[in-house]
Design an enzyme around this catalytic site. Sequence first.
Site, PDB file in Angstrom:
ATOM      1  N   HIS A 158     -47.049 -30.505 -66.938  1.00  0.00           N
ATOM      2  CA  HIS A 158     -48.337 -30.294 -66.281  1.00  0.00           C
ATOM      3  C   HIS A 158     -48.666 -28.803 -66.140  1.00  0.00           C
ATOM      4  CE1 HIS A 158     -48.089 -34.529 -65.096  1.00  0.00           C
ATOM      5  NE2 HIS A 158     -49.299 -34.463 -64.615  1.00  0.00           N
TER       6      HIS A 158
ATOM      7  N   GLY B 239     -19.904 -36.439 -43.565  1.00  0.00           N
ATOM      8  CA  GLY B 239     -20.900 -36.883 -44.532  1.00  0.00           C
ATOM      9  C   GLY B 239     -20.187 -37.658 -45.619  1.00  0.00           C
TER      10      GLY B 239
ATOM     11  N   TYR C 178     -29.731 -47.464 -40.599  1.00  0.00           N
ATOM     12  CA  TYR C 178     -28.305 -47.513 -40.945  1.00  0.00           C
ATOM     13  C   TYR C 178     -27.659 -46.223 -40.449  1.00  0.00           C
ATOM     14  CZ  TYR C 178     -24.291 -47.658 -44.280  1.00  0.00           C
ATOM     15  OH  TYR C 178     -23.057 -47.673 -44.883  1.00  0.00           O
TER      16      TYR C 178
ATOM     17  N   GLU D  11     -26.659 -41.883 -49.669  1.00  0.00           N
ATOM     18  CA  GLU D  11     -25.982 -43.141 -49.994  1.00  0.00           C
ATOM     19  C   GLU D  11     -24.761 -42.883 -50.879  1.00  0.00           C
ATOM     20  OE1 GLU D  11     -28.359 -46.577 -50.592  1.00  0.00           O
ATOM     21  OE2 GLU D  11     -29.741 -45.979 -49.025  1.00  0.00           O
TER      22      GLU D  11
END
Length: 382
Positions: A340, A133, A125, A365
């Site tokens: 963690h 942008g 795409y 997106e």
Amino acid sequence: GGAASAGLTEEQKEFQKVALDFATKEMAPHMAEWDEKEIFPVETMRKAAQLGFGGIYVKPDVGGSGLSRLDTSIIFEALSTGCTSTTAYMSIHNMCVWMIDTFGNEEQRRRFCPSLCSMEKFASYCLTEPGSGSDAASLLTTAQRKGDTYVLNGSKAFISGGGDTDVYVVMCRTGGPGPKGISCLVLEKGTPGLSFGKKEKKVGWNSQPTRAVIFEDCVVPVGNRLGAEGQGFSIAMKGLNGGRINIASCSLGAAHASVLLAQEHLTVRKQFGEPLANNQYLQFRLAEMATRLVAARLMVRNAARALQEGREDAAVLCSMAKLFATDECFAICNQALQMHGGYGYLKDYAVQQFVRDIRVHQILEGTNEVMRMIVARNLLQG
């Protein structure tokens, strides 16, 4: 665990199970290697396409699975638990095939869609440019009409799959400034004048290559235009409504996997003479993570239903879901990494890869800032 299948039909639970099995067997064992060696796992994706995951919401007459937006979200969420980066690319590929299926004429649909649905060929795409942008409608790539062809000049930036894929869905300027001057052309790799920049070095999403796509007097037949002249921006945005749900779904899968990893680590790791799981602070953090994941999941699925039904508020709900889910899920993965301790910062442990892969979902997106713009504009226009 069971929350991910709550409220689904038997058929949807079946899609979910098939996708989760595929993620566990075919993706998770290779996730770290694909990341480290920057492998684009073409054969694995073709195996996924055999299950119908190459054109999930594409019509069956051209090889698609003909499933709903909600089905699609469930499948991408499940696949993403095995490798978020690879699934995210597959979601972009699916968006491109859907655009050709929906806005292409019969000849275009039959020419492009079957080989894309089988993932014999892959799609990219092409909207973003070095100078446009978030302000996508200001794009500068031009397509000048010459007889029954267009001559393309310009470049696209940050194109997922760029250089390795076969079909490029390109937004370009055929008319005046602004969104109304933009058209959508489908280009095939090997077209004279089509070339690619260097492969970008990225923080995550390393199982898919990212390159600039460059057009230098690139000649494309008029028969490769999707829809009418000037319809390109509208086609691009309609594609992204689905794309935003898909990318949010990929975030859900990463967060789900990270919660499970944290849960396991808290049970196994002992400090101060007992398992971390006995520590109420960590119990509460885990409870919050699970709660926010369920909230994000419901929001994404609600937007998927709205889009499927063609509801008026669908675009806004897609923007809200993309904003909320990608932000929340990044926070969940990051918190799982913290649980963690030092191990979370080692590449031997998967949690850090989910953090790296999911970070970009807040940017692409439509940045989460643009999502806020879309929602605010809708609220203030009444």
